[in-house]
Design a protein around this motif. Structure first.
Motif, short mmCIF file in Angstrom:
data_model
loop_
_atom_site.label_atom_id
_atom_site.label_comp_id
_atom_site.label_asym_id
_atom_site.label_seq_id
_atom_site.Cartn_x
_atom_site.Cartn_y
_atom_site.Cartn_z
N ALA A 34 0.87 -1.19 0.00
CA ALA A 34 0.00 0.00 0.00
C ALA A 34 0.90 1.23 0.00
O ALA A 34 1.25 1.74 1.06
CB ALA A 34 -0.92 0.00 1.22
N THR A 53 0.11 6.00 4.71
CA THR A 53 -0.64 4.85 4.24
C THR A 53 -1.32 4.27 5.47
O THR A 53 -1.34 4.89 6.54
CB THR A 53 0.27 3.83 3.53
OG1 THR A 53 -0.54 2.83 2.92
CG2 THR A 53 1.27 3.18 4.46
N ASN A 54 -1.95 3.11 5.32
CA ASN A 54 -2.70 2.50 6.42
C ASN A 54 -2.56 1.00 6.38
O ASN A 54 -2.20 0.41 5.36
CB ASN A 54 -4.20 2.83 6.30
CG ASN A 54 -4.52 4.29 6.46
OD1 ASN A 54 -4.78 4.78 7.56
ND2 ASN A 54 -4.53 5.04 5.35
N CYS A 55 -2.88 0.36 7.50
CA CYS A 55 -3.07 -1.07 7.54
C CYS A 55 -4.23 -1.37 8.47
O CYS A 55 -4.59 -0.57 9.32
CB CYS A 55 -1.80 -1.81 7.96
SG CYS A 55 -1.19 -1.41 9.60
N GLY A 59 -8.87 2.37 6.56
CA GLY A 59 -7.79 3.34 6.49
C GLY A 59 -8.35 4.75 6.45
O GLY A 59 -9.42 4.98 5.88
N THR A 73 -10.30 0.72 1.19
CA THR A 73 -9.36 0.54 0.08
C THR A 73 -8.41 1.73 -0.05
O THR A 73 -8.73 2.86 0.34
CB THR A 73 -10.12 0.37 -1.25
OG1 THR A 73 -10.99 1.49 -1.44
CG2 THR A 73 -10.93 -0.92 -1.24
N HIS A 74 -7.25 1.46 -0.62
CA HIS A 74 -6.24 2.49 -0.89
C HIS A 74 -6.78 3.46 -1.94
O HIS A 74 -7.33 3.03 -2.96
CB HIS A 74 -4.97 1.79 -1.39
CG HIS A 74 -3.76 2.66 -1.46
ND1 HIS A 74 -3.61 3.66 -2.41
CD2 HIS A 74 -2.63 2.68 -0.70
CE1 HIS A 74 -2.44 4.25 -2.24
NE2 HIS A 74 -1.82 3.68 -1.20
N THR A 77 -4.58 2.80 -5.42
CA THR A 77 -4.56 1.47 -6.03
C THR A 77 -5.94 0.80 -6.05
O THR A 77 -6.17 -0.11 -6.84
CB THR A 77 -3.59 0.54 -5.27
OG1 THR A 77 -4.12 0.27 -3.97
CG2 THR A 77 -2.21 1.19 -5.16
N TRP A 81 -6.48 -2.53 2.29
CA TRP A 81 -5.28 -2.25 3.08
C TRP A 81 -4.67 -3.56 3.57
O TRP A 81 -5.38 -4.54 3.82
CB TRP A 81 -5.63 -1.38 4.29
CG TRP A 81 -6.30 -0.09 3.94
CD1 TRP A 81 -7.62 0.22 4.11
CD2 TRP A 81 -5.68 1.07 3.37
NE1 TRP A 81 -7.87 1.50 3.68
CE2 TRP A 81 -6.70 2.05 3.22
CE3 TRP A 81 -4.38 1.39 2.97
CZ2 TRP A 81 -6.45 3.31 2.68
CZ3 TRP A 81 -4.14 2.65 2.45
CH2 TRP A 81 -5.15 3.60 2.31
#
Length: 204
Positions: A34, A53-55, A59, A73-74, A77, A81
């Motif tokens: 990500a 970014t995130n996990c 996110g 979702t990112h 992309t 995540w």
């Protein structure tokens, strides 16, 4: 453990050097899946000075048209995540004091000169859960105040391996990062800092 204000708990040097290195390795894997992106302010589209970014299942993102929000979702992309590393779930269990697991971990990457203005973490629907913040890399000057932007503020230096729990009466306090201190990171190159912010988003 140091109580900076009611519910605002500072835990200096909570993570050992080995634990910090393991977290950085896990973050590199997250970023490969990500990639870092630059959020922008609602309405104005002004870019943040940090990349992120995130996990986790959700996110946090921000842009001119959609504003502040959580999504699964990112934004670039469109992919989900990455999963939250077990070490972060363990940290939440040990430090947050909240039964339900976190749903989002924000990964904020501060290059030299980056900062974060005073703000309140208020996009979550579970106000009983605290926010857990973990510092890696360069030392920063963390500023915190009250629930109103004009309330008096105080500052404390956060070093690599430190943790802060923002909960209780301080759950909606204003806080931010005024600056990074050059030459203070032996963990990350180029005086960089990573801040991991774990949050519970939906009602438990």
């Amino acid at each position: 453990m140091i109580e900076l204000a009611p519910g605002l708990i500072y835990r200096p040097a909570h993570f050992s050097r080995v634990e910090q290195e393991a977290l950085v390795a896990a973050i590199r894997d997250i970023v490969r899946a990500a990639p870092l992106f630059t959020p922008t302010m609602p309405r104005t589209g002004k870019p943040f000075s940090v990349r992120m970014t995130n996990c986790g299942p959700l996110g946090w993102v921000s842009d001119r048209d959609g504003g502040y929000r959580y999504q699964a979702t990112h934004p670039a992309t469109g992919e989900p995540w990455p999963a939250m590393p077990p070490a972060l779930l363990d940290a939440w269990r040990d430090l947050a004091g909240f039964d339900a697991q976190p749903e989002a971990c924000l990964v904020n990457f501060y290059a030299a000169g980056a900062r974060m203005g005073l703000h309140v973490d208020s996009d979550e629907q579970e106000p009983r859960a605290p926010v857990l913040s973990i510092s890696l890399g360069a030392t920063c000057l963390f500023r915190y105040g009250g629930s109103k932007r004009g309330d008096p503020t105080k500052s404390v230096k956060l070093s690599s391996g430190d943790a802060v729990v923002i909960g209780g009466q301080s759950r909606f306090c204003h806080h931010g990062v005024d600056r990074l201190f050059p030459g203070t990171s032996t963990l990350l190159a180029n005086d960089a800092r990573i801040n991991l912010t774990l949050r519970r988003v939906t009602p438990a």
